[in-house]
Write a protein that holds these residues in place. Structure first.
Motif, short mmCIF file in Angstrom:
data_model
loop_
_atom_site.label_atom_id
_atom_site.label_comp_id
_atom_site.label_asym_id
_atom_site.label_seq_id
_atom_site.Cartn_x
_atom_site.Cartn_y
_atom_site.Cartn_z
N LEU A 154 3.46 44.42 7.30
CA LEU A 154 4.77 44.44 6.58
C LEU A 154 5.97 45.10 7.35
CD1 LEU A 154 6.35 43.85 3.85
CD2 LEU A 154 5.75 46.12 3.20
N VAL A 155 6.76 44.56 7.41
CA VAL A 155 8.16 45.10 8.23
C VAL A 155 9.25 44.73 7.23
CG1 VAL A 155 9.62 45.42 10.28
CG2 VAL A 155 7.10 44.78 10.44
N THR A 156 9.95 45.98 6.87
CA THR A 156 11.01 45.62 5.73
C THR A 156 12.50 46.05 6.20
OG1 THR A 156 10.96 48.08 5.07
CG2 THR A 156 9.61 46.35 3.91
N ARG A 157 13.41 45.42 5.76
CA ARG A 157 14.87 45.49 6.00
C ARG A 157 15.21 45.38 7.77
NH1 ARG A 157 17.49 47.17 1.83
NH2 ARG A 157 19.26 48.01 3.19
N THR A 158 14.89 44.12 8.08
CA THR A 158 15.16 44.03 9.39
C THR A 158 16.54 43.42 9.54
OG1 THR A 158 13.81 41.91 9.44
CG2 THR A 158 12.49 43.87 10.01
N THR A 159 17.02 43.75 10.82
CA THR A 159 18.31 43.16 11.27
C THR A 159 18.19 42.03 12.47
OG1 THR A 159 18.94 44.95 12.55
CG2 THR A 159 19.84 44.73 10.28
N GLU A 160 17.12 42.28 13.11
CA GLU A 160 16.94 41.37 14.16
C GLU A 160 15.32 41.08 14.39
OE1 GLU A 160 18.43 42.57 18.26
OE2 GLU A 160 20.15 43.67 16.96
N VAL A 161 14.84 40.01 14.69
CA VAL A 161 13.24 39.62 14.90
C VAL A 161 13.09 38.72 15.92
CG1 VAL A 161 11.32 38.52 13.71
CG2 VAL A 161 13.08 39.73 12.32
N SER A 162 12.26 39.07 16.67
CA SER A 162 11.75 38.09 17.77
C SER A 162 10.29 38.12 17.74
CB SER A 162 12.46 38.75 19.30
OG SER A 162 11.94 39.74 19.50
N LEU A 163 9.95 36.99 18.42
CA LEU A 163 8.51 36.72 18.38
C LEU A 163 7.76 36.53 20.01
CD1 LEU A 163 8.16 34.12 15.63
CD2 LEU A 163 7.62 36.52 15.51
N ASP A 164 6.69 36.82 20.14
CA ASP A 164 6.08 36.68 21.55
C ASP A 164 4.81 36.01 20.98
OD1 ASP A 164 4.65 36.37 23.86
OD2 ASP A 164 4.56 38.93 24.21
N PRO A 165 4.67 34.68 21.02
CA PRO A 165 3.58 34.10 20.74
C PRO A 165 2.36 34.22 21.52
CG PRO A 165 5.40 32.54 20.96
CD PRO A 165 5.80 33.66 21.41
N ALA A 166 2.39 34.54 22.84
CA ALA A 166 1.34 34.92 23.79
C ALA A 166 0.64 36.13 23.43
CB ALA A 166 1.65 35.19 25.31
N SER A 167 1.28 37.29 22.78
CA SER A 167 0.28 38.34 22.26
C SER A 167 0.32 38.28 20.66
CB SER A 167 1.19 39.54 22.82
OG SER A 167 2.64 39.58 22.47
N ALA A 168 0.95 37.25 20.02
CA ALA A 168 0.93 37.27 18.52
C ALA A 168 1.67 38.57 18.23
CB ALA A 168 -0.54 37.18 18.14
N THR A 169 2.90 38.83 18.88
CA THR A 169 3.50 40.06 18.17
C THR A 169 4.93 39.65 17.83
OG1 THR A 169 2.29 41.49 19.89
CG2 THR A 169 4.22 42.33 19.12
N LEU A 170 5.52 40.56 17.00
CA LEU A 170 6.84 40.22 16.49
C LEU A 170 7.51 41.61 16.90
CD1 LEU A 170 7.64 41.95 13.77
CD2 LEU A 170 6.36 40.18 12.90
N ILE A 171 8.65 41.64 17.32
CA ILE A 171 9.39 42.77 17.60
C ILE A 171 10.61 42.65 16.48
CG2 ILE A 171 10.99 44.01 19.33
CD1 ILE A 171 8.14 43.93 20.03
N ALA A 172 11.01 43.92 15.81
CA ALA A 172 12.12 44.02 14.69
C ALA A 172 12.87 45.00 15.29
CB ALA A 172 11.20 43.90 13.56
N VAL A 173 14.07 45.05 14.67
CA VAL A 173 15.05 45.92 14.88
C VAL A 173 15.41 46.55 13.20
CG1 VAL A 173 17.34 46.83 15.30
CG2 VAL A 173 15.83 45.57 16.95
N ARG A 174 15.37 47.62 13.01
CA ARG A 174 15.56 48.24 11.74
C ARG A 174 16.69 49.16 11.58
NH1 ARG A 174 12.17 51.25 8.94
NH2 ARG A 174 12.08 50.15 6.72
#
Length: 274
Positions: A154-174
């Motif tokens: 769970l990641v809450t109250r994000t203003t930016e979200v990006s995805l890296d499918p290769a590593s199955a990872t998301l990057i979020a800015v809060r």
């Protein structure tokens, strides 16, 4: 990549809200909750980024599903989501869900997400996007409960979200009151998006017409393998009353002697507003 966006059919904030005799909100008329347009726009931008001409040759297939729960009128929420750009939609509608609280709602949504997961290609990573709260209940509790029930990050109250499918990872800015956080999390995940994240697009006439041909299904509890007996509301409204009418305001007239200013300062000071 399968992006599931929760969209809620909520009463128009500009209209009066009424309660039925059973203390349930009258949902005779409603709109797509304004706060749910932001996660939908985030999903559309993620799809554009992942499938752009500049993306790698191994760019993933991205599917956006709009998911709502509610009575027949809630179909309007997924209709708007399809017009904005979602690929398909699911509407969970069952009389046993009438008056469902956040616990019952999160349980039902968990079963819908799991049912969608069972029909999704195993290679497709999954991400649930939601608004930061609904414009009617405003509890902001459903995403957290849904993530807990699914066992997802769970990641809450994000203003930016990006995805890296290769590593199955998301990057979020809060953003908090004192700092900006940049966090990463493994998929699958549930992410809430604030109203500061983007500017939702307005459906064009072409998009509105194209939405009519997009698949949209209505499911009942039996379609998701959930027995109505499992739905237990933890919250019950015992009493409800209309808000008292607003009292008439006071008009202070300045006669040039400063009395009006003094009275205004005393009024604000008594209420600790200055």
């Amino acid at each position: 990549m399968h992006l599931i966006v929760l969209v809620k059919w909520a009463p128009d904030a500009q209209q009066a809200r009424h309660l039925t005799d059973s203390h349930h909100m009258d949902r005779g008329e409603g709109i797509l909750s304004e706060l749910d347009e932001y996660p939908l726009e985030t999903a559309l931008q993620l799809r554009e980024a992942l499938t752009s001409p500049d993306a790698a040759d191994s760019a993933p297939t991205v599917r956006i599903t709009a998911l709502t729960m509610g009575p027949a009128g809630a179909a309007a929420a997924v209709k708007k989501a399809l017009q904005m750009g979602a690929d398909d939609a699911v509407h969970l509608s069952d009389s046993a869900l009438t008056g469902a609280d956040v616990a019952a709602t999160s349980l039902a949504l968990r079963h819908v997400v799991e049912t969608l997961s069972s029909t999704t290609e195993e290679s497709m990573q999954q991400l649930v996007l939601t608004g930061m709260a609904s414009t009617d209940g405003e509890t902001a509790a459903v995403p957290a409960q849904l993530a807990e029930r699914l066992g997802w990050t769970l990641v809450t109250r994000t203003t930016e979200v990006s995805l890296d499918p290769a590593s199955a990872t998301l990057i979020a800015v809060r953003h908090t009151e004192t700092e900006t956080q940049r966090v990463s999390a493994l998929l699958p995940a549930v992410v809430t998006v604030t109203d500061q994240a983007n500017t939702p697009r307005y459906p064009s006439f072409k998009a509105i017409m194209a939405a009519k041909k997009k698949p949209s299904e209505t499911w009942s509890l039996s379609d998701i393998g959930l027995d109505a007996a499992e739905l237990t509301n933890r919250v019950q409204v015992l009493e409800a009353a209309p808000r008292p009418p607003r009292e008439a305001g006071r008009i202070l007239t300045d006669e040039g002697d400063g009395a009006a200013v003094t009275e205004l300062v005393e009024f604000l000071s008594a209420r600790r507003l200055i």
